[in-house]
Write an enzyme that holds these catalytic residues in place. Structure first.
Site, short mmCIF file in Angstrom:
data_model
loop_
_atom_site.label_atom_id
_atom_site.label_comp_id
_atom_site.label_asym_id
_atom_site.label_seq_id
_atom_site.Cartn_x
_atom_site.Cartn_y
_atom_site.Cartn_z
N TYR A 13 60.21 73.34 3.06
CA TYR A 13 60.82 72.05 3.37
C TYR A 13 59.81 70.92 3.27
CZ TYR A 13 59.19 70.60 8.05
OH TYR A 13 58.44 70.13 9.11
N VAL A 107 60.34 60.84 6.61
CA VAL A 107 60.78 60.85 8.00
C VAL A 107 60.97 62.28 8.47
CG1 VAL A 107 62.50 60.01 9.66
CG2 VAL A 107 61.97 58.64 7.62
N ASP A 108 60.15 62.70 9.44
CA ASP A 108 60.25 64.06 9.99
C ASP A 108 59.96 63.95 11.48
OD1 ASP A 108 60.55 66.77 10.19
OD2 ASP A 108 58.62 67.29 9.30
N LEU A 109 60.97 63.53 12.21
CA LEU A 109 60.80 63.13 13.61
C LEU A 109 61.61 64.04 14.53
CD1 LEU A 109 61.03 59.28 13.08
CD2 LEU A 109 59.00 60.51 13.84
N ASN A 141 64.00 64.77 6.71
CA ASN A 141 64.24 66.18 7.02
C ASN A 141 65.38 66.28 8.03
OD1 ASN A 141 63.99 68.98 7.48
ND2 ASN A 141 62.52 68.63 9.13
#
Length: 223
Positions: A13, A107-109, A141
């Site tokens: 990913y 953006v992976d928050l 994500n």
């Protein structure tokens, strides 16, 4: 992270988060001003800074995460191409000082429970749109098999326009990467295929597979 290959993107990913490169001319990728929202183990930040050699900014709320990345995961000190900021991602992208300041946003928050994104409303995605320059791309994500996926995708579509949102099929773990872009139309598949060849040859990114997995994102009308 592999100890002997600290710059390699190991997780599938995480590799797919770099699919924003498909939507740019390959020669412009090293010039792309990149922003990572959520540092994680710093894989994307290290890759953009040290492999692409692109201007790279990362925003991370938790100072302990930054310290851990520098102590254990080979995150370099700030330099002329790298800035790591301890702060709130939503405030950062909403700041007028960052209007049109970036060409790519990742953006992976997620918090420690990883149940759903901690920033996931339409206002946040509109701020991300605002922080992108024309020609810019955001990758997000999401958990594609989760009931929250359609809701999140609908919010992204509301911020960017439904015709400017696409997705890659979920990974085996269920992560679905959504791409949204600003100021251009999705290139034809043959153009994407040509770019994928260049990306795979130059940076060993599995971009040929991305082209096959990419489709328009059409969230449920009830989302």
């Amino acid at each position: 992270m592999r100890i002997r290959q600290p710059l390699k993107l190991e997780l599938e990913y995480i590799q797919r988060m770099m699919a924003w490169t498909l939507l740019r001319e390959p020669d412009t990728v090293p010039e792309a001003r990149t922003l990572q929202l959520g540092l994680g183990a710093a894989a994307l930040t290290k890759f953009c800074h040290s492999v692409l050699r692109a201007p790279t900014t990362a925003v991370e709320l938790n100072p302990q995460v930054i310290a851990a990345c520098r102590a254990w995961f080979h995150l370099p000190d700030d330099d002329e191409r790298l800035t790591v900021i301890q702060g709130d991602a939503a405030r950062f992208v909403a700041d007028d000082a960052h209007v049109a300041a970036f060409d790519a946003i990742c953006v992976d928050l997620y918090d420690h429970e990883a149940a759903s994104p901690v920033l996931d409303d339409e206002a946040f995605y509109r701020a991300c749109w605002q922080a992108l320059d024309d020609g810019g791309v955001m990758s997000v994500n999401l958990f594609g098999r989760d009931v929250s996926f359609d809701r999140s995708a609908a919010r992204i579509a509301a911020a960017f326009g439904a015709e400017r949102v696409a997705m890659l099929k979920p990974t085996s773990d269920g992560n679905t990467i959504v791409l949204a872009w600003k100021g251009f139309d999705l290139p034809p598949r043959e153009v994407l295929a040509e770019r994928a060849e260049s990306l795979q040859t130059r940076w060993n990114l599995p971009a040929r597979k991305w082209v096959k997995l990419l489709s328009r994102c059409t969230p449920s009308p009830s989302a």
